[in-house]
Design an enzyme around this catalytic site. Sequence first.
Site, PDB file in Angstrom:
ATOM      1  N   LYS A  83       0.776  -1.005   0.128  1.00 39.27           N
ATOM      2  CA  LYS A  83      -0.049  -0.133   0.046  1.00 39.27           C
ATOM      3  C   LYS A  83       0.999   1.290   0.047  1.00 39.27           C
ATOM      4  CE  LYS A  83      -4.577   0.142   2.450  1.00 39.27           C
ATOM      5  NZ  LYS A  83      -5.119   0.297   3.662  1.00 39.27           N
TER       6      LYS A  83
HETATM    7  C1  E4P Z   1      -8.019   1.253   3.271  1.00 40.73           C
HETATM    8  O1  E4P Z   1      -7.519   0.407   2.800  1.00 40.73           O
HETATM    9  C2  E4P Z   1      -8.006   1.830   4.691  1.00 40.73           C
HETATM   10  O2  E4P Z   1      -7.210   0.877   5.456  1.00 40.73           O
HETATM   11  C3  E4P Z   1      -9.282   2.135   5.351  1.00 40.73           C
HETATM   12  O3  E4P Z   1     -10.463   1.701   4.624  1.00 40.73           O
HETATM   13  C4  E4P Z   1      -9.471   3.678   6.119  1.00 40.73           C
HETATM   14  O4  E4P Z   1     -10.720   3.501   6.650  1.00 40.73           O
HETATM   15  P1  E4P Z   1     -11.017   4.827   7.757  1.00 40.73           P
HETATM   16  O5  E4P Z   1     -11.077   6.126   7.013  1.00 40.73           O
HETATM   17  O6  E4P Z   1     -12.268   4.304   8.578  1.00 40.73           O
HETATM   18  O7  E4P Z   1      -9.749   4.901   8.541  1.00 40.73           O
END
Ligand code: E4P
Length: 214
Positions: A83
């Site tokens: 990521k």
């Molecule tokens: C995506 O890969 C992220 O880990 C995640 O969806 C972030 O979500 P949040 O906005 O609830 O922290």
Amino acid sequence: MKIFIDTANVEEIREAASLGVLDGVTTNPTLLSKEQGSFRDILKQICEIVDGPVSAEVVASDAEGMVAEARELSAIHSNIVIKVPMSKEGMKAVHRLKQEGIRCNMTLVFSPNQALLAAKAGAAFVSPFVGRLDDISHIGMEIVDQIVEIFSIYDIETQVIVASIRNPLHVIDAALTGADAATIPFKVIEQMVKHPLTTIGIERFLADWQKVRQ
Ligand code: E4P
């Protein structure tokens, strides 16, 4: 639509996997910070539970550092997808990692332009964050719609993972856009399972079964 779980909690992942619906996992530094133990061990355990992409995020701010971290993370298991936060440095890292055969998920995507650039740079996945856009009064799902349409017009193979999902309606809306995947917190997966009429129906059948002569 593929269902990914958005957590680094091994028990949640094990439980969701046992339901037979899990296609992948996304983690991030915040999610990993909530768990005990070394992040490498956690990622390895997750990869052994789920036979699909498991996103692990780099934290370096420059492309060189991101690439170095990515190489270490990918050595943990072949399911690991890197990521990379959306930025110019992130794009350079994705571009280089693609040449090395390392798959990336470009994260923190908040606009169709960012998604288009991420795809062009070579990301295997892009993660538009709907919940965080909703939080600032911008309808998050609109950008997912646009990204899915643009990718379809140009036959772009990058997969769209709808991220930052907060409730079951987000999942339905994500599925209706035609996105490839939604990454869903465990709590929301549980909410998707339930319906009050199902609960009442099960209770009623059980009560009536008590009256059946054996
Ligand atoms: C995506 O890969 C992220 O880990 C995640 O969806 C972030 O979500 P949040 O906005 O609830 O922290």
